[in-house]
Scaffold this motif. Sequence first.
Motif, short mmCIF file in Angstrom:
data_model
loop_
_atom_site.label_atom_id
_atom_site.label_comp_id
_atom_site.label_asym_id
_atom_site.label_seq_id
_atom_site.Cartn_x
_atom_site.Cartn_y
_atom_site.Cartn_z
N TYR A 1 0.92 -1.20 0.01
CA TYR A 1 0.03 -0.01 0.02
C TYR A 1 0.88 1.01 -0.14
CZ TYR A 1 1.06 0.55 5.01
OH TYR A 1 1.63 0.73 6.14
N GLN A 2 0.15 2.47 -0.22
CA GLN A 2 0.90 3.55 -0.27
C GLN A 2 0.00 4.86 0.29
OE1 GLN A 2 2.17 5.02 -4.25
NE2 GLN A 2 3.02 6.92 -3.56
N LEU A 3 0.54 5.61 1.06
CA LEU A 3 -0.23 6.58 1.64
C LEU A 3 0.05 7.79 0.58
CD1 LEU A 3 -1.48 8.04 4.09
CD2 LEU A 3 0.85 8.96 4.95
N ILE A 4 -1.28 8.13 0.12
CA ILE A 4 -1.51 9.08 -1.09
C ILE A 4 -1.47 10.33 -0.25
CG2 ILE A 4 -3.12 9.86 -2.80
CD1 ILE A 4 -1.47 7.23 -3.44
N GLU B 1 -6.49 9.83 6.42
CA GLU B 1 -5.37 9.41 5.35
C GLU B 1 -6.25 8.68 4.50
OE1 GLU B 1 -1.67 8.53 8.63
OE2 GLU B 1 -2.60 6.80 7.44
N LEU B 2 -5.87 8.96 3.04
CA LEU B 2 -6.09 8.27 1.83
C LEU B 2 -4.91 7.26 1.58
CD1 LEU B 2 -8.36 7.79 -0.37
CD2 LEU B 2 -6.93 9.58 -1.79
N ILE B 3 -5.32 6.04 1.46
CA ILE B 3 -4.43 5.01 1.25
C ILE B 3 -4.69 4.13 -0.03
CG2 ILE B 3 -3.60 2.59 2.19
CD1 ILE B 3 -3.73 4.11 4.95
N GLU B 4 -3.65 4.01 -0.96
CA GLU B 4 -3.81 3.30 -2.27
C GLU B 4 -3.38 1.79 -1.92
OE1 GLU B 4 -3.41 4.44 -6.60
OE2 GLU B 4 -1.66 3.74 -5.74
N MET B 5 -4.03 0.66 -2.04
CA MET B 5 -3.57 -0.62 -1.71
C MET B 5 -3.54 -1.61 -3.09
SD MET B 5 -4.82 -3.29 1.31
CE MET B 5 -3.97 -2.28 2.60
N THR B 6 -2.83 -2.10 -3.46
CA THR B 6 -2.64 -3.20 -4.38
C THR B 6 -3.19 -4.37 -3.99
OG1 THR B 6 -0.96 -1.95 -5.43
CG2 THR B 6 -1.45 -4.08 -6.36
N VAL B 7 -4.07 -4.99 -4.61
CA VAL B 7 -4.93 -6.24 -3.95
C VAL B 7 -4.85 -7.34 -4.86
CG1 VAL B 7 -6.51 -4.72 -2.84
CG2 VAL B 7 -7.26 -5.38 -4.78
N GLY B 8 -4.23 -7.28 -5.96
CA GLY B 8 -4.36 -8.43 -7.15
C GLY B 8 -3.29 -8.02 -8.23
#
Length: 578
Positions: free
Chosen positions: A55-58, A571-578
């Motif tokens: 994940y990344q904190l956007i 916080e807005l977080i972008e997570m990679t799930v697949g």
Amino acid sequence: MNIRRRYPTRRHRLGAVLAVLLLTLPFTATPATATPAPAEPEPGQRASVTSTLPYQLIAKARPDECFNGIGVVYPAGPPCAQGQPKVNQAYVWGLAQVGTRVWFGTGANVHCVVQGATLGEPQPVAIPDYVCEYGESQIVKQNPIVPAAVGDQRRPEVFYFDQSTRTVVRKTTDIENASAADQLRLRATLGLRAGGAFNNVVLFGGPGLNNSINLFAFNGTTGAFLGSTNLTAYGNIRHFVVAEGALYAGVGIGRNGEDGGQVLRWTGSLTNPFSFVTVANLPAQAADLTYFKGRIYVSSWSTALASTPQQTAGLWMSPLLADGQPGLVAGDAGSWRQVWHARMYEPDPVIAGTYGLGGLAAFGDYLYWGTMHVPLKSAFALRLRYPQPSDEANCQLLKSSLRAAVVFRGRDFGATNQQVDLLYGASELSAYDPAANAGVGGWVNRPTNYTPLYGSQGIGNGYNNYLWKMTVAGGKLFIGTMDWSYLLKGRIGSGRCGHDMGEYNDYGGDLWMFSTPDGPGTPVDTVGVGNYLNYGIRNMLADGSRLYLGMANPMNLRTDPNDAVPEGGWELIEMTVG
């Protein structure tokens, strides 16, 4: 600005009862109130799970005010020559997407506002984590018609994150510069609780200070502000959903949705963004919405009285969207069915009336949904109904009435073979029996009529009180929780209620993942996704294999990047799930 001073209501009297209840319980003196143990946590402490997915904190809220003491005029800044930096913006509440832009709206000091609106003009509090000024706020002092209970309210914000440029653009100023009326409307909004997008229009909505809702619209491609409006017929709005080529919103009627609810179909455009038609009349306010097998399903919150199953938190099913005209129309407003309600699980009728239903999502052949429990709400409802004779009885009431969130799934709704499974919950719960002990009253264990398939309530953590949002991303179901354990940290002694937080090491909201509709969930993260002050995952948005998490973090005095504690604010977080 049409803001009315709220006079004592049944809800406020209920809050006063809770305040008295808490004050009568002996506990170790601290800057906040005593709170009891959670509802049946599993023995021992579970192992914390740090994110198993990248994940990344956007983006994160920044300090926007200086605090120099309760009731003191706010010094200039930040930077703060006097006092300390304070971050008011606490929640990412509304989320929507148009193309490569992920739009989001915020809410400020939500913990203070919720506590104040529930308890009714409470006493200010300042601890190292946060401050709630209530009636001592400069907002109230400068504008006395603002109710003290929501004196910590600040105007919400609007942003979008551009995936292609990896930049965050602030759009709040567009509203403030549009007109004096738009600026005033934004200032009178408790938070942008709902976000939706359709036909290139982005809509944000939230409750207003005058028991109405305020809506704000943007062009999703150009980012241009399209205007705002105030709808006095409604008191709350939580979510939007797109289903079969139409946008729908769930709303509540009356103060905080206490008097019922509706589902609205958007009939607007870029030139007329605030046109709606009512397609559902419900006896309880609508919470979340989702599309499942040709229908819209709505979760609801119990009304103020909740004297019937229909007024109790439940699951409502629309007519088939394919019947008649495409989608739902005004003629469908009376054709919705309640297919499940909290009394089917909760054996205590008073506690059942304090339930809310939260996130719901379609996954495989099932519809999933979860419950929400405002801490201590069930205790003060019971105390109002059944006054207790002693501190010991009050402690027992507090402990026995607490509930943690539970997870259900179901299918074939409305048919004779309707199936509802309890995935995480309890097979029996304590219920208050006023006839027990020769009429003195007491607690008894009663069945819930379900046997959990995979685990205990709270998904194994008795502090998980909300299942805030569910969504499917990358072919998997994700559930975000609120964990209220950090709110108890350092605020309970080993007094008569017999609970001490000790060295609990699992603060922060949880993210759970179901890889298949026929199996249990697994924890992705149980400690706030990189920040244990993130006590909940308030919202989620799926974009293919990417999952956007809107975090809730009201610790408004935690702003020092050089100390050992993480920082407060959304916080807005972008997570990679697949």
